[in-house]
Design a protein around this motif. Structure first.
Motif, PDB file in Angstrom:
ATOM      1  N   ILE A 199       0.863  -1.181   0.000  1.00 18.66           N
ATOM      2  CA  ILE A 199       0.000   0.000   0.000  1.00 18.66           C
ATOM      3  C   ILE A 199       0.897   1.228   0.000  1.00 18.66           C
ATOM      4  CG2 ILE A 199      -1.648   1.385   1.336  1.00 18.66           C
ATOM      5  CD1 ILE A 199      -2.875  -1.244   2.320  1.00 18.66           C
ATOM      6  N   SER A 200       0.606   2.176  -0.883  1.00 20.89           N
ATOM      7  CA  SER A 200       1.396   3.399  -0.977  1.00 20.89           C
ATOM      8  C   SER A 200       0.460   4.606  -0.904  1.00 20.89           C
ATOM      9  CB  SER A 200       2.189   3.417  -2.288  1.00 20.89           C
ATOM     10  OG  SER A 200       3.106   4.494  -2.318  1.00 20.89           O
ATOM     11  N   LEU A 201       0.827   5.593  -0.100  1.00 25.40           N
ATOM     12  CA  LEU A 201      -0.024   6.750   0.168  1.00 25.40           C
ATOM     13  C   LEU A 201       0.383   7.942  -0.690  1.00 25.40           C
ATOM     14  CD1 LEU A 201      -0.100   6.527   4.076  1.00 25.40           C
ATOM     15  CD2 LEU A 201      -1.636   5.445   2.419  1.00 25.40           C
ATOM     16  N   HIS A 202      -0.599   8.534  -1.383  1.00 22.42           N
ATOM     17  CA  HIS A 202      -0.337   9.666  -2.274  1.00 22.42           C
ATOM     18  C   HIS A 202      -1.447  10.703  -2.196  1.00 22.42           C
ATOM     19  CE1 HIS A 202       2.991   7.479  -4.079  1.00 22.42           C
ATOM     20  NE2 HIS A 202       2.205   6.421  -4.052  1.00 22.42           N
ATOM     21  N   LYS A 223      -1.182 -10.212   5.970  1.00 23.75           N
ATOM     22  CA  LYS A 223       0.006 -10.308   6.814  1.00 23.75           C
ATOM     23  C   LYS A 223       1.244 -10.204   5.922  1.00 23.75           C
ATOM     24  CE  LYS A 223       2.146 -13.170  10.440  1.00 23.75           C
ATOM     25  NZ  LYS A 223       2.091 -12.124  11.474  1.00 23.75           N
ATOM     26  N   GLY A 224       2.223  -9.425   6.367  1.00 24.15           N
ATOM     27  CA  GLY A 224       3.431  -9.240   5.574  1.00 24.15           C
ATOM     28  C   GLY A 224       3.366  -8.061   4.620  1.00 24.15           C
ATOM     29  N   LEU A 225       2.433  -7.139   4.855  1.00 18.38           N
ATOM     30  CA  LEU A 225       2.252  -5.960   4.025  1.00 18.38           C
ATOM     31  C   LEU A 225       3.527  -5.114   3.960  1.00 18.38           C
ATOM     32  CD1 LEU A 225       0.093  -3.970   2.626  1.00 18.38           C
ATOM     33  CD2 LEU A 225       0.055  -2.843   4.877  1.00 18.38           C
ATOM     34  N   ILE A 226       3.766  -4.494   2.802  1.00 15.59           N
ATOM     35  CA  ILE A 226       4.748  -3.416   2.677  1.00 15.59           C
ATOM     36  C   ILE A 226       3.969  -2.108   2.581  1.00 15.59           C
ATOM     37  CG2 ILE A 226       6.495  -2.328   1.214  1.00 15.59           C
ATOM     38  CD1 ILE A 226       7.405  -5.094   0.363  1.00 15.59           C
ATOM     39  N   LEU A 227       4.337  -1.126   3.405  1.00 14.44           N
ATOM     40  CA  LEU A 227       3.668   0.178   3.417  1.00 14.44           C
ATOM     41  C   LEU A 227       4.667   1.254   3.015  1.00 14.44           C
ATOM     42  CD1 LEU A 227       1.151   1.915   4.205  1.00 14.44           C
ATOM     43  CD2 LEU A 227       2.181   2.115   6.484  1.00 14.44           C
ATOM     44  N   VAL A 228       4.252   2.132   2.097  1.00 17.34           N
ATOM     45  CA  VAL A 228       5.093   3.242   1.646  1.00 17.34           C
ATOM     46  C   VAL A 228       4.323   4.543   1.847  1.00 17.34           C
ATOM     47  CG1 VAL A 228       6.250   4.305  -0.337  1.00 17.34           C
ATOM     48  CG2 VAL A 228       6.285   1.807  -0.062  1.00 17.34           C
ATOM     49  N   ASN A 229       4.997   5.548   2.406  1.00 20.55           N
ATOM     50  CA  ASN A 229       4.356   6.853   2.581  1.00 20.55           C
ATOM     51  C   ASN A 229       5.302   7.968   2.170  1.00 20.55           C
ATOM     52  OD1 ASN A 229       2.641   8.944   3.214  1.00 20.55           O
ATOM     53  ND2 ASN A 229       3.016   8.858   5.420  1.00 20.55           N
ATOM     54  N   THR A 230       4.977   8.604   1.043  1.00 17.80           N
ATOM     55  CA  THR A 230       5.697   9.802   0.613  1.00 17.80           C
ATOM     56  C   THR A 230       4.767  11.008   0.615  1.00 17.80           C
ATOM     57  OG1 THR A 230       5.221   9.194  -1.682  1.00 17.80           O
ATOM     58  CG2 THR A 230       7.384   8.573  -0.803  1.00 17.80           C
TER      59      THR A 230
END
Length: 306
Positions: A199-202, A223-230
């Motif tokens: 999941i990436s936040l934009h 389970k095991g999510l990758i989270l990105v926040n820029t």
């Protein structure tokens, strides 16, 4: 003292290309780390026609210190540091350099995603310590995985194109999205939580989406999510994220934004191998610096001449 109208810049500099556009104005700089009281004092002293916002926030007190103020122009895309309600009440326009840093921020999101998926930072540190982990390490292949983007503006759509090029399935949530490409599947948040590996936040930070990443939403994720926040740090409940990382619910997170910036040391995210951190520099490239400065200057000129 010059008789030119003043533009106050909440930073120590502005791109020369932007300065050239503002040649009929006197430009006053607030410094590298402008403090609120200092900006109020400068506003009282110079009564600016416009404020170009790079760092810090613009409050009603700052607005009231400058009766001539017509426009607050964000040197970037996020206007959450500007009290827009107060500006509207005072008839002050608020503008943003929409899209000016889209390429830079999308590239930073990709860098953080790849660093998380490929253990780039950890392997680099191990190599420098003399270890050769080829026999024991396995990275994550992104091809065929599902990525969910919250926010499909200029940055989100550019990052979506990158994810599609990696042959990822791209889900997107944005009630306000326009002209979404056909490789993005628009969906609701509940679907996005359940189906995404990344999941990436934009999206901008609003009262409605503050802490959209929280204990409940993280519990719904794979389970095991990758989270990105820029985007903005306030989109994430930081303690809830740390708890999810410690439990393994979130495998890795790549973060360029934080609830309080600069974050206070010691911080709960420091010294955690499953967190890749950068100091909100996604939009800080040489090209973006020029693009944002020029866009912010043009927004000032367009408003004051209207």
């Amino acid at each position: 003292m010059s008789n030119k109208p003043v533009i106050l810049v909440t930073a120590a500099d502005l791109a020369p290309q932007a300065i050239a556009l503002l040649n009929e104005y006197e430009i006053v700089y607030a410094g590298k780390t402008p403090q609120h009281d200092e900006v109020v004092a400068l506003a009282k002293q110079h009564n600016p026609t416009g404020i170009i916002v790079r760092y810090g926030s613009v409050t009603p007190e700052i607005m009231d210190a400058a009766p001539a103020l017509k426009v607050i122009s964000k040197h970037g895309s996020g206007t959450d540091t500007i009290d827009k309600s107060a500006a509207n009440e005072r008839g002050i326009a608020v503008t943003a350099a929409i899209g000016a840093n889209a390429a830079a921020v999308a590239e930073q999101a990709l860098a953080l995603l790849l660093a998380c998926a490929k253990s780039t930072v950890e392997l680099n540190e191990r190599m420098h310590e003399g270890f050769w982990d080829k026999a024991t390490h396995k990275s994550l292949e992104l091809r065929g995985r599902t990525i969910g983007l919250i926010g499909l503006g200029a940055i989100g759509q550019r990052f979506a194109r990158m994810a599609d090029a990696l042959e990822m399935r791209v889900l997107g949530f944005d009630p306000y999205a326009k002209n979404v490409p056909d490789y993005v599947e628009l969906t609701e948040l509940d679907t996005l939580w359940k189906e995404c590996d990344v999941i990436s936040l934009h999206c901008p930070l609003t009262p409605e989406n503050k802490n959209i990443i929280n204990e409940d939403s993280l519990a719904k994720c794979k389970k095991g999510l990758i989270l990105v926040n820029t985007a903005r740090g306030g989109l994430i409940d930081e303690q809830a994220l740390l708890t999810a990382i410690n439990s393994g619910q979130v495998a890795m997170a790549g973060l360029d934004s934080f609830a309080i910036e600069p974050f206070k040391v010691p911080h709960i995210f420091q010294h955690h191998k499953n967190l890749i951190l950068s100091p909100h520099i996604g939009g800080v490239t040489g090209d973006a610096y020029i693009n944002m400065g020029v866009a912010a200057a043009k927004n000032v000129l367009a408003t004051v001449s209207a």
